[in-house]
Enzyme design. Structure first.
Site, PDB file in Angstrom:
ATOM      1  N   ARG A   5       0.820  -1.221   0.000  1.00  0.00           N
ATOM      2  CA  ARG A   5       0.000   0.000   0.000  1.00  0.00           C
ATOM      3  C   ARG A   5       0.850   1.265   0.000  1.00  0.00           C
ATOM      4  NH1 ARG A   5      -5.355  -0.225   0.789  1.00  0.00           N
ATOM      5  NH2 ARG A   5      -6.168  -2.313   0.989  1.00  0.00           N
ATOM      6  N   ARG A   9      -3.081   6.256  -0.668  1.00  0.00           N
ATOM      7  CA  ARG A   9      -3.456   6.634   0.680  1.00  0.00           C
ATOM      8  C   ARG A   9      -2.588   7.657   1.398  1.00  0.00           C
ATOM      9  NH1 ARG A   9      -6.316   1.636   3.527  1.00  0.00           N
ATOM     10  NH2 ARG A   9      -4.272   0.848   4.033  1.00  0.00           N
ATOM     11  N   ARG A  18      -5.507  12.097  -7.310  1.00  0.00           N
ATOM     12  CA  ARG A  18      -6.826  11.445  -7.302  1.00  0.00           C
ATOM     13  C   ARG A  18      -7.952  12.467  -7.349  1.00  0.00           C
ATOM     14  NH1 ARG A  18      -8.472   7.022  -4.522  1.00  0.00           N
ATOM     15  NH2 ARG A  18     -10.512   7.902  -4.891  1.00  0.00           N
ATOM     16  N   ASP A  54      -6.710  -2.453  -7.518  1.00  0.00           N
ATOM     17  CA  ASP A  54      -7.303  -3.020  -6.305  1.00  0.00           C
ATOM     18  C   ASP A  54      -7.696  -4.459  -6.580  1.00  0.00           C
ATOM     19  OD1 ASP A  54      -8.369  -2.104  -3.483  1.00  0.00           O
ATOM     20  OD2 ASP A  54      -9.824  -3.508  -4.301  1.00  0.00           O
ATOM     21  N   TYR A 129     -15.409 -10.982   0.125  1.00  0.00           N
ATOM     22  CA  TYR A 129     -16.078  -9.723  -0.271  1.00  0.00           C
ATOM     23  C   TYR A 129     -17.365  -9.999  -1.043  1.00  0.00           C
ATOM     24  CZ  TYR A 129     -12.253  -6.787   1.313  1.00  0.00           C
ATOM     25  OH  TYR A 129     -11.339  -6.142   2.101  1.00  0.00           O
TER      26      TYR A 129
HETATM   27  O1  1CP Z   1       0.057   0.662  -2.753  1.00  0.00           O
HETATM   28  C1  1CP Z   1      -1.112   0.618  -3.153  1.00  0.00           C
HETATM   29  O2  1CP Z   1      -2.027   1.319  -2.736  1.00  0.00           O
HETATM   30  C2  1CP Z   1      -1.291  -0.380  -4.222  1.00  0.00           C
HETATM   31  C3  1CP Z   1      -2.623  -0.616  -4.667  1.00  0.00           C
HETATM   32  C4  1CP Z   1      -3.561  -1.414  -3.824  1.00  0.00           C
HETATM   33  C5  1CP Z   1      -3.458  -2.755  -3.428  1.00  0.00           C
HETATM   34  C6  1CP Z   1      -2.266  -3.667  -3.564  1.00  0.00           C
HETATM   35  C7  1CP Z   1      -4.834  -0.946  -3.430  1.00  0.00           C
HETATM   36  C8  1CP Z   1      -5.329   0.414  -3.634  1.00  0.00           C
HETATM   37  N1  1CP Z   1      -5.526  -1.999  -2.900  1.00  0.00           N
HETATM   38  C9  1CP Z   1      -4.715  -3.109  -2.877  1.00  0.00           C
HETATM   39  C10 1CP Z   1      -5.054  -4.450  -2.453  1.00  0.00           C
HETATM   40  C11 1CP Z   1      -6.222  -4.675  -1.594  1.00  0.00           C
HETATM   41  N2  1CP Z   1      -7.463  -4.091  -1.651  1.00  0.00           N
HETATM   42  C12 1CP Z   1      -6.256  -5.651  -0.586  1.00  0.00           C
HETATM   43  C13 1CP Z   1      -5.121  -6.560  -0.259  1.00  0.00           C
HETATM   44  C14 1CP Z   1      -4.085  -5.818   0.479  1.00  0.00           C
HETATM   45  C15 1CP Z   1      -4.272  -5.641   1.940  1.00  0.00           C
HETATM   46  O3  1CP Z   1      -4.586  -6.607   2.639  1.00  0.00           O
HETATM   47  O4  1CP Z   1      -4.014  -4.499   2.406  1.00  0.00           O
HETATM   48  C16 1CP Z   1      -7.523  -5.626  -0.003  1.00  0.00           C
HETATM   49  C17 1CP Z   1      -8.013  -6.489   1.129  1.00  0.00           C
HETATM   50  C18 1CP Z   1      -8.275  -4.630  -0.678  1.00  0.00           C
HETATM   51  C19 1CP Z   1      -9.670  -4.247  -0.428  1.00  0.00           C
HETATM   52  C20 1CP Z   1      -9.824  -2.811  -0.117  1.00  0.00           C
HETATM   53  N3  1CP Z   1      -9.663  -1.828  -1.040  1.00  0.00           N
HETATM   54  C21 1CP Z   1     -10.131  -2.210   1.106  1.00  0.00           C
HETATM   55  C22 1CP Z   1     -10.455  -2.957   2.374  1.00  0.00           C
HETATM   56  C23 1CP Z   1      -9.217  -3.365   3.072  1.00  0.00           C
HETATM   57  C24 1CP Z   1      -8.545  -2.228   3.774  1.00  0.00           C
HETATM   58  O5  1CP Z   1      -7.343  -2.041   3.580  1.00  0.00           O
HETATM   59  O6  1CP Z   1      -9.216  -1.553   4.572  1.00  0.00           O
HETATM   60  C25 1CP Z   1     -10.137  -0.816   0.911  1.00  0.00           C
HETATM   61  C26 1CP Z   1     -10.402   0.241   1.919  1.00  0.00           C
HETATM   62  C27 1CP Z   1      -9.820  -0.599  -0.449  1.00  0.00           C
HETATM   63  C28 1CP Z   1      -9.697   0.720  -1.126  1.00  0.00           C
HETATM   64  C29 1CP Z   1      -8.369   1.053  -1.646  1.00  0.00           C
HETATM   65  N4  1CP Z   1      -7.575   0.235  -2.429  1.00  0.00           N
HETATM   66  C30 1CP Z   1      -6.429   0.902  -2.779  1.00  0.00           C
HETATM   67  C31 1CP Z   1      -6.491   2.193  -2.204  1.00  0.00           C
HETATM   68  C32 1CP Z   1      -5.451   3.257  -2.372  1.00  0.00           C
HETATM   69  C33 1CP Z   1      -7.704   2.277  -1.491  1.00  0.00           C
HETATM   70  C34 1CP Z   1      -8.226   3.454  -0.713  1.00  0.00           C
HETATM   71  C35 1CP Z   1      -9.255   4.163  -1.489  1.00  0.00           C
HETATM   72  C36 1CP Z   1      -8.987   5.571  -1.812  1.00  0.00           C
HETATM   73  O7  1CP Z   1      -7.850   6.073  -1.802  1.00  0.00           O
HETATM   74  O8  1CP Z   1      -9.973   6.222  -2.112  1.00  0.00           O
END
Ligand code: 1CP
Length: 322
Positions: A5, A9, A18, A54, A129
């Site tokens: 991540r 974020r 974004r 994602d 999910y």
């Molecule tokens: O570095 C990065 O941000 C790379 C991109 C990335 C990755 C590898 C995102 C962007 N999501 C993921 C994988 C992902 N998504 C996982 C596996 C990784 C982990 O366990 O942390 C999971 C479970 C998700 C599902 C997901 N997507 C959630 C729920 C889990 C959590 O961390 O709370 C959420 C909140 C998201 C949204 C999301 N995905 C990615 C971002 C940057 C965001 C936030 C949304 C935003 O910025 O508006």
């Protein structure tokens, strides 16, 4: 070293790029994906980029009605609960994800020698999910289906494995040089259930990927009791969260496997001296493994101070330079 991540974020430049673009839409815009993927590489000088996307993107791409709600996570409009619902899970066709191919191609061009880590969600985490309809603490509907309807579970997991594989293949064929399969929530299972009900499908994915010369990383949270099995499923690298010290983790996986991890992301909110001490300890314990990719034990928390990650990256590079 790289950070899970790292791309999204916590960076102000990420929030700026974004703007108001919804998360899932941003994943379909190659220029935006490239810029966000590159930001932490520039800012932190990490050794690898993680593709900005994602785990639910391939599901959206085949037409599942879902969204990523700010502050919540992925939400599925009509959760999958019966045989009829499962039919909605068809394989990915190249046309569904042309924007992924385009983005990976651009990023690889910008990265030069640095590797791009591609990724996908593993079948169990995706199933959770889809069945729960959103993030879940107890995974009760998922377990009800898994235990109560084994044939349906098998069909669901087969289809999800095929989708995960398609998403990984797309990234590898476009130039990703390593992949990580995220089974983030699989720590909710006992070793016995994992072996019988999840491992066959992840093993199948890793087996299919063996034709490519790319390292395969497998990661989940709370998987201390599953580390040996995660390794046995065919990964080259097992990701470890912060709960198991790496020297212990090395004893739990078969010889020949590397480890990835494992600084608790919350440590980055403590004073720098604490971060430095704990990192030194992790690097030293990591030497017990056959290889070690330094990372956090889970993703960067959204309110992390980016200067902490800058400092940490420089520190790990210094400590491992000789
Ligand atoms: O570095 C990065 O941000 C790379 C991109 C990335 C990755 C590898 C995102 C962007 N999501 C993921 C994988 C992902 N998504 C996982 C596996 C990784 C982990 O366990 O942390 C999971 C479970 C998700 C599902 C997901 N997507 C959630 C729920 C889990 C959590 O961390 O709370 C959420 C909140 C998201 C949204 C999301 N995905 C990615 C971002 C940057 C965001 C936030 C949304 C935003 O910025 O508006």
């Amino acid at each position: 070293m790289w950070y899970m991540r790292q791309a999204g974020r916590s960076l102000p430049e990420y929030r700026q790029v974004r703007g108001d673009v919804p998360m899932l839409e941003s994943c379909t815009r190659p220029d935006m994906v490239t810029e966000i993927t590159m930001q932490p590489v520039r800012r932190y000088d990490v050794d690898a980029a993680i593709f900005f996307s994602d785990i639910v993107v391939p599901l959206k791409a085949i037409g599942i009605d879902l969204d990523i709600k700010p502050g919540v996570g992925p939400v599925v409009e009509d959760p999958i609960r019966g045989a009829g619902d499962i039919k909605r899970l068809r394989d990915i066709e190249p046309d569904d994800v042309h924007y992924i191919t385009e983005a990976v191609d651009q990023i690889v061009g910008e990265l030069g020698d640095k590797p791009l880590v591609g990724f996908a969600g593993a079948p169990f985490t995706l199933a959770s999910y889809l069945i729960e309809g959103g993030p879940s603490k107890n995974h009760e509907h998922t377990k009800a289906l898994m235990y109560g309807e084994p044939e349906l579970w098998d069909e669901l997991m087969r289809r999800l494995a095929s989708i995960s594989l398609g998403f990984l293949r797309t990234q590898i064929e476009a130039g990703a040089s390593a992949v990580q399969l995220f089974d983030s929530w699989v720590g909710a299972l006992s070793a016995e259930d994992y072996r019988a009900l999840v491992m066959p499908y992840t093993s199948w994915i890793f087996g299919q990927l063996s034709e490519y010369e790319v390292p395969r990383i497998h990661f989940g949270v709370g998987t201390g009791e599953l580390l040996g099995l995660l390794g046995e499923s065919g990964a080259d690298v097992v990701g470890v969260d912060w709960r198991v010290p790496l020297d212990k983790a090395a004893q739990r996986v078969q010889p020949g496997l590397a480890l990835q991890g494992n600084l608790d992301p919350a440590t980055l909110f403590a004073p720098w001296e604490v971060v430095a001490d704990r990192t030194r300890d992790i690097l030293s314990r990591g030497r017990a493994a056959e290889g070690h990719i330094f990372n956090l034990g889970h993703g960067v928390l959204p309110t992390t101070d980016p200067t902490m990650l800058e400092r940490l990256t420089a520190f790990v590079h210094e400590e491992t330079a000789h």
